[in-house]
Motif scaffolding. Structure first.
Motif, PDB file in Angstrom:
ATOM      1  N   TYR A 123      -2.891  -2.841   7.217  1.00 17.36           N
ATOM      2  CA  TYR A 123      -2.409  -4.112   6.659  1.00 17.36           C
ATOM      3  C   TYR A 123      -1.428  -4.791   7.618  1.00 17.36           C
ATOM      4  O   TYR A 123      -1.463  -6.021   7.797  1.00 17.36           O
ATOM      5  CB  TYR A 123      -1.741  -3.876   5.317  1.00 17.36           C
ATOM      6  CG  TYR A 123      -2.715  -3.595   4.194  1.00 17.36           C
ATOM      7  CD1 TYR A 123      -4.094  -3.627   4.408  1.00 17.36           C
ATOM      8  CD2 TYR A 123      -2.273  -3.284   2.896  1.00 17.36           C
ATOM      9  CE1 TYR A 123      -4.988  -3.362   3.380  1.00 17.36           C
ATOM     10  CE2 TYR A 123      -3.167  -3.030   1.870  1.00 17.36           C
ATOM     11  CZ  TYR A 123      -4.521  -3.058   2.120  1.00 17.36           C
ATOM     12  OH  TYR A 123      -5.402  -2.815   1.104  1.00 17.36           O
TER      13      TYR A 123
ATOM     14  N   ALA B 299       0.854  -1.191   0.000  1.00 13.83           N
ATOM     15  CA  ALA B 299       0.000   0.000   0.000  1.00 13.83           C
ATOM     16  C   ALA B 299       0.887   1.237   0.000  1.00 13.83           C
ATOM     17  O   ALA B 299       2.083   1.172   0.298  1.00 13.83           O
ATOM     18  CB  ALA B 299      -0.916   0.003   1.223  1.00 13.83           C
TER      19      ALA B 299
ATOM     20  N   THR C 163      -3.515   2.870   5.488  1.00  7.19           N
ATOM     21  CA  THR C 163      -3.694   1.538   4.903  1.00  7.19           C
ATOM     22  C   THR C 163      -2.528   0.632   5.267  1.00  7.19           C
ATOM     23  O   THR C 163      -2.718  -0.555   5.583  1.00  7.19           O
ATOM     24  CB  THR C 163      -3.817   1.652   3.375  1.00  7.19           C
ATOM     25  OG1 THR C 163      -4.817   2.619   3.054  1.00  7.19           O
ATOM     26  CG2 THR C 163      -4.201   0.313   2.759  1.00  7.19           C
TER      27      THR C 163
END
Length: 788
Positions: A503, A494, A499
């Motif tokens: 993750y 990402a 994000t």
């Protein structure tokens, strides 16, 4: 003779009188001229009118050829008008008639005589002309008499003005004498002044001056008192400045001199024996970081004549750094700065507290690592930097395994010490260019900058796990610690900071699922599962906007002494528009990991109140409803206000609502929990401890908690028919509840043997599959009716 000042009243009065006199003389001369001309015009008109009135008769005589009438008219005019000296009548035929007194003025021009010609006409035909010579005798006589009278009047006016000027001179001289007395007045020996003369105006002014002197004398006495007060106030001001740590100062730009209060010496720790501090000495005390700013700001304020207000650092004579809040203003005269007045307050403690607060706002107070807010700002910068230099970043999300066990077993102080030791290990295991933060209870995030490849990140992750996996001895307690680590790569996984963090978090949870004490890279399968979770969250958001998807189910609670339905625990099911009925274990864990849980709980609370209100109105029954509170909702500051609003919207008996909290939930912050529970109890609600026995509560805590019901977890009930130890534990729990005068609900009995044992142990209520699973409202109503 008194010298006259051009700015004096005396001079100006003389100037006005002379000006009026000049105007009067000019007016007088002009009046004489105009009067003379008017008299002459009147006498001239009289003569010419006499001639003009006889022209028609002369015309008739000439026309008919009569000479006698012409002679008669000429003699008559000459006799009746003393002004006329001679008359000459000429006819068109050439005849002349001369009438005169003395010499013939037509032959020799006479001085001061007027000559005038009149034409003789009849029927628009010229018959001849009349020439006359006359003098203005009467007008000159009358004008001479008028001039004599006017001159006499003018002399009288001038004499009056001279007398008035003399009078005014004397009065003004008296005023000047009074002014001279005032000029020589001795303020140290105030005496009343005598009037220079007896005129009312001068005496009135002298009286007013004496009144003023009396006031000045009073003012002088008051001034002495004020001076003493000012001296006392100055001392108080100095004391106040010392207490407030505020120094005052004045700077004169044109002389470069400065004057400071005594507190200025104390703040800068300058020897008070040093007098007349120079501006250079003061500027040298300004910290080098702020000196140019101080000078430029002060210079700009002096140039503009404006106020100034700023904070700067100073270095005392002993080398100590302090913060001063300096403000003031510039005084100007005719657009030129005359002085700069300012105050400087020692705000060192305030600034240091503010800096500490700012540090705390961006740092975890326990470990002194960056907090989540600061971390997100830093990682945003690092991702942009990596993008510019085309570098790889690795985000490592670390969570300690079974950290809750340490807190519950040894207490929060041991847990905090453990977190500090782990934080120190992590700081020592990374480079200065890397980033580390604590973003949750036992959650740490590390950003590795300029990572060559995934293998490099993997090696660092292994090294971190190896360093943490050890036995810590804290306050005589041995704590074996492991950790789970999730890794997400920029830009492979990402590019957005949030994000990447999400993750890495998801990868960490995957590592825990795989057995803990390991690392896990973010991969496509985790992405798929994460997307599924995100989809569930979005669908739940939409479901909460309606009342037909998230449905309430009710698992009955039976009174073991009567066999009747006491109430129910509220559970939920999701009637998905496409997938059908979904049980909570499929979606609750997903929304628990998001901020949506609080909204979900508010929905369940509202629908439960609504259902209970409906039953109260339609069935006129008093069934109790047990409603679970999640950790997010229990820590929500608006929980109590929300309960108040629901009571207004659905006016029910609040004692019919049992708000269920788990034992482990309320034990995490006992003091806050107690305050929150008391507020809930004060509204009339009941409180029950759910899953009792699964936590690590002490009896002293239980004694302090304001709860009404204990719900024994099904783990102690399911084997009660075959495990004597479970019977003993359940018996003890019931005895504790009875001792504390609390009610007991046993969760999970699913056979008759369970019920018989619970009845024998004097358990109050039971809730389990033996009686009923969770059912919808209509079914619950029917079931409750069947148990009456």
């Amino acid at each position: 003779m008194m010298k006259i000042n051009r700015n004096s009243l005396h001079f100006k009065i003389i100037l006005v009188i002379v000006s009026v006199l000049i105007v009067f003389i000019l007016f007088f001369i002009e009046d004489l001229r105009l009067t003379k001309e008017a008299m002459e015009r009147m006498e001239q008109a009289k003569v010419e009118s006499a001639i003009q009135s006889n022209i028609p008769s002369i015309a008739d005589a000439i026309y008919f050829g009569f000479e006698k009438p012409i002679e008669d008219i000429g003699n008559m005019l000459l006799a009746e008008n003393s002004n006329i000296l001679a008359i000459l009548i000429k006819t068109s035929s050439g005849k002349k008639y001369l009438f005169k007194k003395g010499k013939n003025p037509f032959k020799e021009k006479m001085d001061n005589a007027n000559y005038k010609t009149f034409y003789i006409e009849k029927d628009n035909k010229k018959l001849g002309e009349v020439e006359i010579v006359y003098k203005l005798i009467l007008s000159r006589q009358h004008f001479n008499e008028y001039r004599k009278s006017a001159f006499m009047f003018a002399i009288l006016i001038i004499l009056s003005i001279i007398i008035a000027m003399r009078y005014l001179y004397k009065r003004i001289k008296s005023l000047n004498i009074l002014a001279e007395k005032l000029r020589n007045f001795d303020l140290h020996n105030i005496k009343m002044i005598e009037s220079p003369d007896n005129y009312y105006e001068v005496k009135h002014i002298t009286h007013a001056v004496n009144k003023l002197l009396e006031r000045i004398n009073d003012y002088a006495r008051n001034l002495k008192t004020v001076n003493k007060t000012l001296l006392r106030n100055k001392k108080r001001l100095m004391d106040a400045q010392r207490i407030a740590q505020m120094a005052s100062w004045t700077y004169w730009p044109h002389t470069k001199q400065v004057e400071v209060s005594r507190e200025f010496y104390r703040i800068l720790e300058i020897d008070a024996r040093i007098k007349n501090l120079s501006i250079k000495t003061i500027l040298n005390s300004i910290h080098s970081d702020d000196r140019n700013f101080f000078i430029n700001t002060l210079k700009a304020s002096i140039d503009k004549g404006s106020r100034f207000d700023f904070i700067h650092k100073v270095v005392t004579s002993r080398g100590k750094i302090k913060y001063l809040h300096t403000e003031g203003r510039v005084r100007k005269f005719k657009d030129a700065p005359t002085e700069v007045m300012g105050v400087s307050m020692d705000v060192t403690e305030e600034i240091e507290a503010k800096l500490k607060a700012e540090h705390m706002a961006f740092h975890d107070p326990l470990t002194n690592l960056l907090n989540r807010r600061a971390f997100l700002e830093k990682i945003d910068f690092l991702t942009k930097l990596a993008k510019r230099h085309k570098q790889m970043l690795a985000v490592l999300f670390l969570d300690l395994d079974n950290f809750k066990f340490v807190n519950d077993s040894y207490g929060h102080s041991v847990g905090d010490e453990l977190l500090i030791k782990v934080a120190n290990i992590l700081k020592e295991s990374i480079r200065e260019t890397d980033l580390i933060a604590r973003i949750g209870g036992d959650e740490f995030v590390i950003v590795l900058t300029d990572v060559k490849d995934a293998d490099s990140a993997e090696q660092i992750g292994k090294n971190i796990l190896n360093l943490i996996t050890r036995n810590f001895v804290i306050k005589h307690h041995s704590c074996t610690v492991t950790a789970s680590l999730g890794i997400a790569l920029y830009p492979n996984d990402a590019t957005e900071p949030e994000t990447l963090l999400q993750y890495a978090d998801a990868a960490m949870y995957e590592a825990k699922k795989l057995g803990k004490n390991r690392y896990q890279f973010f991969n496509s399968s985790i992405r798929l599962r994460l997307n599924e979770h995100l989809q569930i969250i979005e669908e739940i958001k939409e479901a909460l906007k309606t009342e037909d998807q998230i449905r309430l189910y009710f698992q009955p609670q039976i009174d073991l002494s009567t066999g009747k339905v006491r109430g129910a625990e509220v559970l939920t099911r999701w009637m998905h528009p496409k997938k059908g009925l979904i049980f909570p274990n499929s979606y609750i864990p997903v929304i628990e990991s998001s901020s949506l849980m609080a909204e979900y709980d508010r929905y369940v609370l509202k629908m439960s109140f609504k259902q209970l209100y409906k039953w109260s109105k339609e069935k006129r029954v008093k069934w109790t409803l047990g409603i679970n509170l999640s950790a997010q909702q229990f820590n929500d500051k608006s929980l109590v206000d929300n309960l108040k609003e629901l009571l207004k919207q659905y006016p029910i008996d609040p004692s019919l609502i049992e708000l269920e909290i788990t034992e482990t939930l309320q034990m995490e912050d006992v003091e806050t929990s107690i305050r929150m529970l008391h507020e809930i109890k004060n509204l009339g609600f009941k409180v029950s401890i759910d899953d009792f026995g699964t936590g690590y509560s002490s009896l002293s805590y239980l004694k302090r908690l304001p709860f009404d019901v204990i719900k024994i977890d099904r783990e102690f009930i399911k084997d009660i028919h075959q495990d004597s130890e479970d019977i003993i534990i359940v018996k003890l729990m019931i005895q504790i509840a009875k001792t504390l005068e609390k009610e007991v609900v046993a969760e999970g009995p699913d056979m008759e043997e369970h019920i018989k044992i619970l009845e024998a142990l004097s358990c109050d209520y039971a809730q389990g599959y033996y009686y009923s699973k969770a059912i919808e409202a209509k079914e619950f109503e029917a079931y409750a009716e069947s148990k009456k």
